[in-house]
Write an enzyme that holds these catalytic residues in place. Structure first.
Site, PDB file in Angstrom:
ATOM      1  N   HIS A   1     138.833  49.612  52.048  1.00 48.60           N
ATOM      2  CA  HIS A   1     138.210  48.202  52.230  1.00 48.60           C
ATOM      3  C   HIS A   1     137.885  48.168  53.822  1.00 48.60           C
ATOM      4  O   HIS A   1     137.087  47.251  54.183  1.00 48.60           O
ATOM      5  CB  HIS A   1     139.060  47.006  51.954  1.00 48.60           C
ATOM      6  CG  HIS A   1     140.160  46.809  52.936  1.00 48.60           C
ATOM      7  ND1 HIS A   1     141.669  47.319  52.585  1.00 48.60           N
ATOM      8  CD2 HIS A   1     140.477  45.698  53.934  1.00 48.60           C
ATOM      9  CE1 HIS A   1     142.346  46.957  53.622  1.00 48.60           C
ATOM     10  NE2 HIS A   1     141.759  46.125  54.538  1.00 48.60           N
ATOM     11  N   ASP A   2     138.670  48.898  54.597  1.00 48.67           N
ATOM     12  CA  ASP A   2     137.999  48.763  55.929  1.00 48.67           C
ATOM     13  C   ASP A   2     137.548  50.068  56.658  1.00 48.67           C
ATOM     14  O   ASP A   2     137.229  50.045  57.755  1.00 48.67           O
ATOM     15  CB  ASP A   2     139.403  48.701  56.998  1.00 48.67           C
ATOM     16  CG  ASP A   2     139.852  47.166  57.128  1.00 48.67           C
ATOM     17  OD1 ASP A   2     139.177  46.170  56.902  1.00 48.67           O
ATOM     18  OD2 ASP A   2     141.034  47.045  57.144  1.00 48.67           O
TER      19      ASP A   2
ATOM     20  N   ASP B   1     144.804  41.677  51.514  1.00 45.37           N
ATOM     21  CA  ASP B   1     144.499  41.997  52.988  1.00 45.37           C
ATOM     22  C   ASP B   1     144.888  40.926  53.807  1.00 45.37           C
ATOM     23  O   ASP B   1     145.836  41.174  54.953  1.00 45.37           O
ATOM     24  CB  ASP B   1     142.890  42.286  52.989  1.00 45.37           C
ATOM     25  CG  ASP B   1     142.457  42.531  54.491  1.00 45.37           C
ATOM     26  OD1 ASP B   1     143.266  43.385  55.055  1.00 45.37           O
ATOM     27  OD2 ASP B   1     141.525  42.163  55.152  1.00 45.37           O
TER      28      ASP B   1
ATOM     29  N   GLU C   1     133.740  48.869  57.666  1.00 47.93           N
ATOM     30  CA  GLU C   1     133.819  48.089  58.953  1.00 47.93           C
ATOM     31  C   GLU C   1     134.462  48.725  60.293  1.00 47.93           C
ATOM     32  O   GLU C   1     133.880  48.424  61.222  1.00 47.93           O
ATOM     33  CB  GLU C   1     134.824  46.916  58.693  1.00 47.93           C
ATOM     34  CG  GLU C   1     134.635  45.782  59.549  1.00 47.93           C
ATOM     35  CD  GLU C   1     135.439  44.547  58.873  1.00 47.93           C
ATOM     36  OE1 GLU C   1     135.043  44.055  57.696  1.00 47.93           O
ATOM     37  OE2 GLU C   1     136.340  43.867  59.555  1.00 47.93           O
ATOM     38  N   ASP C   2     135.447  49.510  60.003  1.00 48.89           N
ATOM     39  CA  ASP C   2     135.979  50.196  61.172  1.00 48.89           C
ATOM     40  C   ASP C   2     136.006  51.597  61.398  1.00 48.89           C
ATOM     41  O   ASP C   2     136.525  52.259  62.477  1.00 48.89           O
ATOM     42  CB  ASP C   2     137.499  50.046  61.097  1.00 48.89           C
ATOM     43  CG  ASP C   2     137.925  48.390  61.181  1.00 48.89           C
ATOM     44  OD1 ASP C   2     136.953  47.578  61.478  1.00 48.89           O
ATOM     45  OD2 ASP C   2     138.829  47.959  60.477  1.00 48.89           O
TER      46      ASP C   2
ATOM     47  N   HIS D   1     147.900  50.442  56.681  1.00 49.64           N
ATOM     48  CA  HIS D   1     147.379  49.033  56.085  1.00 49.64           C
ATOM     49  C   HIS D   1     146.739  49.193  54.889  1.00 49.64           C
ATOM     50  O   HIS D   1     147.060  48.530  53.843  1.00 49.64           O
ATOM     51  CB  HIS D   1     146.544  48.638  57.371  1.00 49.64           C
ATOM     52  CG  HIS D   1     145.739  47.354  56.869  1.00 49.64           C
ATOM     53  ND1 HIS D   1     146.345  46.214  56.438  1.00 49.64           N
ATOM     54  CD2 HIS D   1     144.367  47.364  57.124  1.00 49.64           C
ATOM     55  CE1 HIS D   1     145.268  45.392  56.176  1.00 49.64           C
ATOM     56  NE2 HIS D   1     144.015  46.084  56.199  1.00 49.64           N
TER      57      HIS D   1
END
Ligand SMILES: [Mn+2]
Length: 278
Positions: A156-157, A217, A160-161, A130
């Site tokens: 980018h994630d 995204d 957050e993840d 991704h």
């Protein structure tokens, strides 16, 4: 003297391409033929660039927003073409060389952080596909050559993840990248529904570079949803996602024509385009 004093030359994108001789040439071009509205040079408000000032102000305001298109013309040629062409060439010429080592470091960091995660699609694709795909969309379809934007796409994630932190990213990749990652990271202290609502709300006030990453995204995720329904998702949940994404996209508009056109195609297919333009 003008060349040294003009505050516009402190704008990095312009300063990088505007050497003294070029500056004089441009100045000359715009001044040789028409002095009709010029103030006398003795006037304290005399601006040596009066004829191109509106254009230069326009560039200054927009040069951080446009990363598009591959028009490789000289700045002198560009000055007599349309403002949009000029912006493209300035942002292209003004860019530093790509730092491959730094870029690969991002790929490695993201791959390591996401190593145990899978996407929700039926094939259980490795999660790292991704962020790499988002960077690919920006580079290939958005024609983005701003290295930091591409690095942020890869990262980018992660905050957050995964267990990655903004501090860690700042240490490894610098404040600029960390700040942008922060902009594309949801506030994890909020409940899920609230986070989604906040995304709609903050979209419009996001910086142009972070908007690019958000657009790519969304494009990646919506294409994925068009391709297959994630495990455990009802048709209704899929449709809710499209509606929510459309509302976020509404706040991201005016950032990259090509990406927005691709998104529009999908939003129209799903009947939620109207939600993205109100
Ligand atoms: Mn993402």
């Amino acid at each position: 003297m003008y060349w040294l004093l003009d505050p516009l030359l402190r704008v990095p994108a312009v300063a990088d391409v505007m050497g003294k001789s070029r500056y004089q040439k441009i100045n000359q071009y715009f001044h040789t033929n028409d002095y009709s509205e010029a103030l006398p040079k003795t006037d304290p408000t005399y601006d040596p660039l009066f004829r191109v000032r509106p254009l230069l102000d326009f560039i200054k305001a927009k040069s951080h927003m446009h990363y598009n298109l591959g028009c490789e013309i000289s700045i002198d040629e560009a000055m007599i073409r349309m403002p949009h062409d000029l912006i493209c060439s300035i942002s292209l010429l003004g860019q530093k060389k790509m730092d491959i080592q730094e870029f690969v470091k991002c790929v490695e960091f993201a791959a390591r952080k996401h190593k145990n995660q899978r996407r929700k699609d039926t094939e259980q694709t490795p999660y790292i596909n991704h962020p790499i795909g988002v960077a690919y969309i920006l580079s290939e379809e958005g024609a983005i050559t701003d290295q930091k934007v591409l690095q942020v796409a890869l990262l980018h994630d992660t905050v957050e993840d995964t267990d990655a932190t903004i501090e860690e990213i700042a240490m490894l990749f610098g404040q600029d990248v960390a700040g942008l990652v922060q902009e594309v990271t949801d506030d994890k202290s909020l409940p899920k529904l609230e986070r989604k609502r906040v995304q709609i709300e903050v979209a419009a006030t996001t910086s142009p570079r972070a908007k690019l990453v958000k657009l790519a995204d969304k494009l990646y995720n919506l294409r994925d949803l068009m391709r297959c329904t994630p495990l455990g998702w009802s048709e209704e949940r899929v449709q809710d996602y499209f509606e929510w994404a459309a509302k976020v996209i509404r706040g991201l508009r005016g950032t990259n024509k090509r990406l927005e056109e691709e998104l529009d195609m999908i939003l129209k297919k799903r009947g939620v385009y109207e939600l993205s333009i109100q």
